[in-house]
Write a protein that holds these residues in place. Structure first.
Motif, PDB file in Angstrom:
ATOM      1  N   ALA A  36      -1.940  13.185 -10.133  1.00 34.13           N
ATOM      2  CA  ALA A  36      -2.330  12.771 -11.483  1.00 34.13           C
ATOM      3  C   ALA A  36      -1.301  11.813 -12.060  1.00 34.13           C
ATOM      4  O   ALA A  36      -1.637  10.837 -12.741  1.00 34.13           O
ATOM      5  CB  ALA A  36      -2.498  13.989 -12.379  1.00 34.13           C
ATOM      6  N   GLY A  37      -0.023  12.103 -11.789  1.00 33.07           N
ATOM      7  CA  GLY A  37       1.038  11.204 -12.235  1.00 33.07           C
ATOM      8  C   GLY A  37       0.904   9.826 -11.608  1.00 33.07           C
ATOM      9  O   GLY A  37       1.089   8.800 -12.281  1.00 33.07           O
ATOM     10  N   LEU A  38       0.557   9.766 -10.316  1.00 34.65           N
ATOM     11  CA  LEU A  38       0.382   8.486  -9.637  1.00 34.65           C
ATOM     12  C   LEU A  38      -0.817   7.727 -10.192  1.00 34.65           C
ATOM     13  O   LEU A  38      -0.763   6.503 -10.363  1.00 34.65           O
ATOM     14  CB  LEU A  38       0.222   8.720  -8.135  1.00 34.65           C
ATOM     15  CG  LEU A  38       0.197   7.475  -7.250  1.00 34.65           C
ATOM     16  CD1 LEU A  38       1.478   6.660  -7.405  1.00 34.65           C
ATOM     17  CD2 LEU A  38      -0.020   7.872  -5.789  1.00 34.65           C
ATOM     18  N   THR A  39      -1.885   8.450 -10.497  1.00 42.32           N
ATOM     19  CA  THR A  39      -3.063   7.809 -11.093  1.00 42.32           C
ATOM     20  C   THR A  39      -2.725   7.227 -12.461  1.00 42.32           C
ATOM     21  O   THR A  39      -3.096   6.088 -12.776  1.00 42.32           O
ATOM     22  CB  THR A  39      -4.210   8.832 -11.216  1.00 42.32           C
ATOM     23  OG1 THR A  39      -4.657   9.181  -9.897  1.00 42.32           O
ATOM     24  CG2 THR A  39      -5.372   8.278 -12.010  1.00 42.32           C
ATOM     25  N   GLN A  40      -2.018   7.985 -13.280  1.00 41.59           N
ATOM     26  CA  GLN A  40      -1.633   7.487 -14.601  1.00 41.59           C
ATOM     27  C   GLN A  40      -0.639   6.334 -14.485  1.00 41.59           C
ATOM     28  O   GLN A  40      -0.701   5.366 -15.255  1.00 41.59           O
ATOM     29  CB  GLN A  40      -1.034   8.618 -15.430  1.00 41.59           C
ATOM     30  CG  GLN A  40      -0.613   8.214 -16.843  1.00 41.59           C
ATOM     31  CD  GLN A  40      -1.760   7.694 -17.681  1.00 41.59           C
ATOM     32  OE1 GLN A  40      -2.916   8.040 -17.459  1.00 41.59           O
ATOM     33  NE2 GLN A  40      -1.457   6.841 -18.662  1.00 41.59           N
TER      34      GLN A  40
ATOM     35  N   VAL B 123       0.867  -1.182   0.000  1.00 39.95           N
ATOM     36  CA  VAL B 123       0.000   0.000   0.000  1.00 39.95           C
ATOM     37  C   VAL B 123       0.900   1.227   0.000  1.00 39.95           C
ATOM     38  O   VAL B 123       1.533   1.555   1.005  1.00 39.95           O
ATOM     39  CB  VAL B 123      -0.941   0.016   1.218  1.00 39.95           C
ATOM     40  CG1 VAL B 123      -1.838   1.262   1.175  1.00 39.95           C
ATOM     41  CG2 VAL B 123      -1.802  -1.242   1.265  1.00 39.95           C
ATOM     42  N   ASN B 124       0.965   1.897  -1.139  1.00 43.22           N
ATOM     43  CA  ASN B 124       1.750   3.122  -1.316  1.00 43.22           C
ATOM     44  C   ASN B 124       0.893   4.295  -0.844  1.00 43.22           C
ATOM     45  O   ASN B 124       0.099   4.856  -1.605  1.00 43.22           O
ATOM     46  CB  ASN B 124       2.087   3.297  -2.801  1.00 43.22           C
ATOM     47  CG  ASN B 124       3.552   3.059  -3.096  1.00 43.22           C
ATOM     48  OD1 ASN B 124       4.408   3.307  -2.265  1.00 43.22           O
ATOM     49  ND2 ASN B 124       3.832   2.582  -4.291  1.00 43.22           N
ATOM     50  N   ASN B 125       1.057   4.672   0.410  1.00 41.84           N
ATOM     51  CA  ASN B 125       0.199   5.699   0.985  1.00 41.84           C
ATOM     52  C   ASN B 125       0.944   6.982   1.351  1.00 41.84           C
ATOM     53  O   ASN B 125       0.335   8.044   1.438  1.00 41.84           O
ATOM     54  CB  ASN B 125      -0.484   5.131   2.241  1.00 41.84           C
ATOM     55  CG  ASN B 125      -1.118   6.198   3.088  1.00 41.84           C
ATOM     56  OD1 ASN B 125      -2.169   6.735   2.761  1.00 41.84           O
ATOM     57  ND2 ASN B 125      -0.468   6.537   4.197  1.00 41.84           N
ATOM     58  N   ALA B 126       2.255   6.918   1.535  1.00 38.22           N
ATOM     59  CA  ALA B 126       3.003   8.092   1.986  1.00 38.22           C
ATOM     60  C   ALA B 126       2.847   9.255   1.011  1.00 38.22           C
ATOM     61  O   ALA B 126       2.893   9.074  -0.204  1.00 38.22           O
ATOM     62  CB  ALA B 126       4.483   7.737   2.141  1.00 38.22           C
ATOM     63  N   GLY B 127       2.661  10.442   1.557  1.00 40.17           N
ATOM     64  CA  GLY B 127       2.533  11.616   0.692  1.00 40.17           C
ATOM     65  C   GLY B 127       2.539  12.901   1.486  1.00 40.17           C
ATOM     66  O   GLY B 127       2.349  12.902   2.708  1.00 40.17           O
TER      67      GLY B 127
ATOM     68  N   LEU C  55       5.409  10.962  -5.939  1.00 43.30           N
ATOM     69  CA  LEU C  55       5.537  10.230  -7.195  1.00 43.30           C
ATOM     70  C   LEU C  55       6.810   9.378  -7.234  1.00 43.30           C
ATOM     71  O   LEU C  55       6.738   8.146  -7.310  1.00 43.30           O
ATOM     72  CB  LEU C  55       5.511  11.203  -8.381  1.00 43.30           C
ATOM     73  CG  LEU C  55       5.504  10.566  -9.775  1.00 43.30           C
ATOM     74  CD1 LEU C  55       4.360   9.571  -9.924  1.00 43.30           C
ATOM     75  CD2 LEU C  55       5.409  11.650 -10.843  1.00 43.30           C
ATOM     76  N   THR C  56       7.966  10.016  -7.129  1.00 46.66           N
ATOM     77  CA  THR C  56       9.205   9.235  -7.184  1.00 46.66           C
ATOM     78  C   THR C  56       9.323   8.313  -5.979  1.00 46.66           C
ATOM     79  O   THR C  56       9.820   7.185  -6.091  1.00 46.66           O
ATOM     80  CB  THR C  56      10.433  10.157  -7.272  1.00 46.66           C
ATOM     81  OG1 THR C  56      10.205  11.163  -8.262  1.00 46.66           O
ATOM     82  CG2 THR C  56      11.672   9.374  -7.655  1.00 46.66           C
TER      83      THR C  56
ATOM     84  N   ARG D   1       9.885  18.481  -2.902  1.00 46.01           N
ATOM     85  CA  ARG D   1       9.488  17.550  -1.842  1.00 46.01           C
ATOM     86  C   ARG D   1       8.261  16.735  -2.242  1.00 46.01           C
ATOM     87  O   ARG D   1       8.207  15.520  -2.018  1.00 46.01           O
ATOM     88  CB  ARG D   1       9.209  18.322  -0.548  1.00 46.01           C
ATOM     89  CG  ARG D   1       8.900  17.427   0.645  1.00 46.01           C
ATOM     90  CD  ARG D   1       8.677  18.246   1.896  1.00 46.01           C
ATOM     91  NE  ARG D   1       8.154  17.419   2.966  1.00 46.01           N
ATOM     92  CZ  ARG D   1       7.602  17.900   4.079  1.00 46.01           C
ATOM     93  NH1 ARG D   1       7.511  19.204   4.260  1.00 46.01           N
ATOM     94  NH2 ARG D   1       7.129  17.076   4.994  1.00 46.01           N
ATOM     95  N   MET D   2       7.276  17.400  -2.859  1.00 47.47           N
ATOM     96  CA  MET D   2       6.072  16.677  -3.273  1.00 47.47           C
ATOM     97  C   MET D   2       6.352  15.678  -4.386  1.00 47.47           C
ATOM     98  O   MET D   2       5.871  14.539  -4.346  1.00 47.47           O
ATOM     99  CB  MET D   2       4.976  17.660  -3.692  1.00 47.47           C
ATOM    100  CG  MET D   2       4.308  18.357  -2.534  1.00 47.47           C
ATOM    101  SD  MET D   2       2.869  19.353  -3.018  1.00 47.47           S
ATOM    102  CE  MET D   2       3.674  20.788  -3.725  1.00 47.47           C
ATOM    103  N   ILE D   3       7.112  16.095  -5.375  1.00 53.32           N
ATOM    104  CA  ILE D   3       7.433  15.189  -6.481  1.00 53.32           C
ATOM    105  C   ILE D   3       8.243  13.998  -5.974  1.00 53.32           C
ATOM    106  O   ILE D   3       7.976  12.844  -6.319  1.00 53.32           O
ATOM    107  CB  ILE D   3       8.182  15.935  -7.599  1.00 53.32           C
ATOM    108  CG1 ILE D   3       7.258  16.950  -8.267  1.00 53.32           C
ATOM    109  CG2 ILE D   3       8.725  14.961  -8.633  1.00 53.32           C
ATOM    110  CD1 ILE D   3       7.974  17.954  -9.164  1.00 53.32           C
ATOM    111  N   ASP D   4       9.226  14.271  -5.116  1.00 50.49           N
ATOM    112  CA  ASP D   4      10.116  13.213  -4.648  1.00 50.49           C
ATOM    113  C   ASP D   4       9.421  12.248  -3.697  1.00 50.49           C
ATOM    114  O   ASP D   4       9.792  11.074  -3.606  1.00 50.49           O
ATOM    115  CB  ASP D   4      11.340  13.827  -3.958  1.00 50.49           C
ATOM    116  CG  ASP D   4      12.570  12.947  -4.086  1.00 50.49           C
ATOM    117  OD1 ASP D   4      12.599  12.074  -4.967  1.00 50.49           O
ATOM    118  OD2 ASP D   4      13.505  13.143  -3.301  1.00 50.49           O
ATOM    119  N   THR D   5       8.402  12.721  -2.997  1.00 49.95           N
ATOM    120  CA  THR D   5       7.659  11.854  -2.071  1.00 49.95           C
ATOM    121  C   THR D   5       6.466  11.205  -2.762  1.00 49.95           C
ATOM    122  O   THR D   5       6.335   9.973  -2.775  1.00 49.95           O
ATOM    123  CB  THR D   5       7.167  12.659  -0.859  1.00 49.95           C
ATOM    124  OG1 THR D   5       8.281  13.276  -0.201  1.00 49.95           O
ATOM    125  CG2 THR D   5       6.440  11.759   0.128  1.00 49.95           C
TER     126      THR D   5
END
Length: 253
Positions: free
Chosen positions: A166-170, A90-94, A117-118, A111-115
């Motif tokens: 949106a990137g995570l959804t795609q 379960v990838n929940n961290a954000g 999505l990446t 910070r948001m992109i690195d946490t």
């Protein structure tokens, strides 16, 4: 809620120190899964592991920084050493750090992109072989990514946060084409307004007040509501993939 088919599964939950991650870990453990608790706050994880153990469950606290691949890989090794092959991630961290684009907050963007999505990709990289191996052995295997309604609903000043979600959804949709044929289910969960710690990270007073107004006007989801949805999803028979789940408070349009 009771989900008997979760008994005996081995789960990893990121962002397990609070909110939806903590609630999901508790639910999985209460239903008989071995749960590895991943987050940065070691003290909170230790407390949660102790509570789960006191309730008769199995939990392993693993401090990790998902913005660091070496940290993620070390955590994965520790989980496998303790529990063996993982069959549920379960990838929940954000993090959610809204501000106008004109503010130019590169620190927040990074910070948001690195946490969001990446960081999710690092976790996926660390456990994909476990998931495909479990599926090949005839076991149920799940990857659950916790995205947000912001991935497709526009909120002013949340552009970069929304872009990461949106990137995570795609990413979830694309991964189904790679992992689905190998019997690994990929589910994308998009909660609406939910009571978590995310709002506490906002350093813009106007936006913090605006979010507070939303909570005052709309009875929000609880972390347990989202955890229950995840529990229901991953407890279906292995041939059924609930691929995209959008959950909102009743009063949220």
């Amino acid at each position: 809620m009771s989900y008997p088919t979760l008994a005996g599964r081995t789960a990893v939950v990121t962002g397990a120190a609070s909110g939806m991650g903590e609630a999901t870990a508790r639910l999985l453990a209460a239903n008989g899964a071995r749960v590895a608790l991943l987050a940065r706050r070691a003290g909170r994880l230790d407390e949660l592991a102790a509570k789960i153990g006191a309730d008769g469950g199995q939990a392993l606290a693993v401090a990790v920084d998902i913005t660091d691949q070496a940290s993620v890989d070390a955590a994965a090794d520790r989980v496998r050493a303790a529990y063996g092959q993982v069959d549920l991630v379960v990838n929940n961290a954000g993090v959610m750090l809204p501000n106008p684009i004109a503010a130019g907050r590169l620190d927040e963007w990074s910070r948001m992109i690195d946490t969001n999505l990446t960081g999710a990709l690092r976790v996926i990289r660390a456990f994909t072989a476990d998931l495909t191996g479990a599926a090949a052995a005839g076991r149920t295997a799940d990857l659950v990514n916790v995205s947000s309604i912001a991935s497709h609903v526009v909120f002013p000043d949340y552009a970069v946060y929304a872009a990461t979600k949106a990137g995570l959804t795609q990413l979830s949709a694309a991964l189904r084409t790679e992992l689905g044929p190998r019997d690994v289910r990929v589910t994308n969960v998009e909660p609406g307004l939910t009571e978590t710690e995310l709002g506490g990270h906002i350093d813009n007073p106007e936006l913090a007040e605006q979010l507070g107004g939303m909570f005052a006007a709309i009875p929000a989801l609880t972390a347990e509501d989202v955890a229950d949805l995840i529990g229901y999803t991953v407890s279906r028979r292995r041939e059924v993939n609930l691929r995209q789940l959008l959950v909102l408070p009743t009063r949220q349009a």
